[in-house]
Design an enzyme around this catalytic site. Structure first.
Site, PDB file in Angstrom:
ATOM      1  N   SER A 124      18.749   2.506  25.365  1.00 38.10           N
ATOM      2  CA  SER A 124      18.555   3.283  24.137  1.00 38.10           C
ATOM      3  C   SER A 124      19.740   4.208  23.908  1.00 38.10           C
ATOM      4  CB  SER A 124      17.284   4.128  24.299  1.00 38.10           C
ATOM      5  OG  SER A 124      17.209   5.102  23.290  1.00 38.10           O
ATOM      6  N   TYR A 149      12.361  10.332  29.591  1.00 36.94           N
ATOM      7  CA  TYR A 149      12.486   8.953  29.101  1.00 36.94           C
ATOM      8  C   TYR A 149      13.949   8.522  29.133  1.00 36.94           C
ATOM      9  CZ  TYR A 149      13.110   5.233  25.657  1.00 36.94           C
ATOM     10  OH  TYR A 149      13.498   4.077  25.023  1.00 36.94           O
ATOM     11  N   LYS A 153      15.920   5.596  31.484  1.00 42.25           N
ATOM     12  CA  LYS A 153      16.742   4.491  30.967  1.00 42.25           C
ATOM     13  C   LYS A 153      18.125   4.508  31.615  1.00 42.25           C
ATOM     14  CE  LYS A 153      14.006   2.332  28.371  1.00 42.25           C
ATOM     15  NZ  LYS A 153      13.733   0.914  28.520  1.00 42.25           N
TER      16      LYS A 153
END
Ligand code: NAD
Ligand code: UD1
Length: 332
Positions: A124, A149, A153
């Site tokens: 992302s 989050y 990643k």
């Protein structure tokens, strides 16, 4: 060629399954149904005329992975399975690290055992944290994501990079998505509506359909052309095509690469609202509120590396994104 798609019943994974099947690949989906829905399999079959194999199970479950790799002649993996909400990750960080990092590790171990060494990972733009320059290139620093989050990643990306460095046979691509929106042009698959959307486009479509009363525009005092935030919205079908292009690239390239997948065009919140209104004829009631914490003023991609190496470029513009998002809202 058989491709394992983890999280293939989800929003982006289901579109990737369609793109893979339409390009002639065979597809095995591994999904634990935590957000994906079973009826996605028949919807994919309706669109493509071909049925993916579904294995219901968790990507962290070693026994399930062993069974998947033993029963199917898998040549490559697209790894979508994971948790994806930045705000939720602040309250349940362990779940995020367990699923996104632990899941990736378990998958890589199982692949390693079976000598399957081609993987495309769903990353992302959030790994860039607060980007230092616009547009964002892959050379920009990706060291300080601002939530668990994003860190999960980035950790998964680093594991993949170290693995590829340890063994020259690995073929690894991390795709950093910008703002995926909209739905399949046929109206059969799209994003699973959650209670109240946190993202802009699904919020706009739900205001248009009357499910929500009005949109709050988070801040109109940014140093941008109209004061509202600017993002790089990308049609989910374009994103899906990017995965097929990446798989094709990895067939003749080893090592580790990251690619930005965006359109390269920044669109403001007000521009998205007015394009949606013009395209669909629906009025969007909105009010301006304070900035949302953690938001950057602007973020859009330089995707020229993907264009150069993958031969991939986004085809859909904002009008189609709005049209297909509205069509999905009316049918889902
Ligand atoms: P989604 O929630 O719609 O799909 C995820 C799918 O994975 C679901 O079908 C879910 O049931 C499954 N899943 C989750 N954990 C699993 C596990 N442990 N084992 C097996 N299956 C599991 O999400 P999405 O929007 O399709 O996102 C796919 C990937 O892309 C995620 O890794 C996400 O972090 C990444 N991503 C998404 C966006 C976005 O805006 N949607 C942006 C950047 C990156
Ligand atoms: C968010 C996530 C990002 C994730 C991406 C796609 C944060 C800080 N970032 O990005 O990690 O990859 O979603 O899932 O959560 N907006 C409004 N009103 C709304 C909703 C949004 O004005 O009700 C504005 C936002 O302030 C922003 C723009 O719309 O300027 C886009 O927001 P959103 O769709 O949530 O995406 P991002 O914040 O870019």
């Amino acid at each position: 060629m058989v491709v394992l798609v983890t999280g293939g019943l989800g929003y982006i994974g289901s579109h990737a399954c369609v793109a893979l099947l339409e390009s002639g690949y065979d597809v095995v989906i591994l999904d634990n149904l935590s957000s994906g829905k079973l009826d996605v399999v028949s919807r994919i079959e309706t669109i493509t005329g071909r049925k993916p194999v579904l294995v219901v199970g968790d990507v962290r479950d070693t026994a399930v992975l062993k069974q998947v790799f033993n029963c199917h002649n898998i040549a490559a993996v697209l790894h979508f399975a994971g948790l994806k909400s930045p705000s939720e990750s602040l309250s349940i960080p362990l779940e995020y690290f367990d699923c996104n990092v632990g899941g990736t590790l378990a998958l890589l171990r199982a692949m390693h055992e079976k000598n399957i060494k081609t993987i495309v990972f769903s990353s992302s733009a959030t790994v860039y944290g607060l980007p230092e320059e616009m547009p964002v290139t892959e050379a920009c620093r990706a060291e300080s994501p601002i939530n668990p989050y994003g860190r999960s990643k980035l950790m998964a990306e680093r594991i993949l990079r170290d693995l590829a460095a340890s063994d020259p046979e690995w073929r690894v691509a991390c795709l950093r998505y910008f703002n995926p929106v909209s739905a399949h042009s046929g109206g059969l698959i799209g994003e699973n509506p959650t209670a109240i959307p946190g993202n802009l486009m699904p919020y706009v479509t739900q205001v248009a359909s009357g499910r929500l009363p009005r949109l709050t525009v988070f801040g109109s005092d940014y140093h941008t052309r109209d004061g509202t935030g600017i993002r790089d919205f990308i049609h989910v079908q374009d994103l899906a095509e990017g995965h097929v292009a990446t798989l094709q690239y990895l067939q003749h390239t080893t090592g580790f690469e990251v690619f930005n997948l965006g359109t390269g065009t920044g669109v403001s919140v007000l521009e998205l609202i007015s394009t949606f209104e013009q395209t669909t004829g629906q009025k969007i009631a909105y009010e301006v509120g304070p900035r949302r914490s953690g938001d950057v003023a602007e973020c859009w991609a330089d995707s020229s590396k993907a264009e150069r190496l993958l031969g991939w470029k986004a085809r859909f513009g904002l009008v189609e994104m709005c049209r297909h998002a509205w069509q999905w809202e009316q049918t889902c």
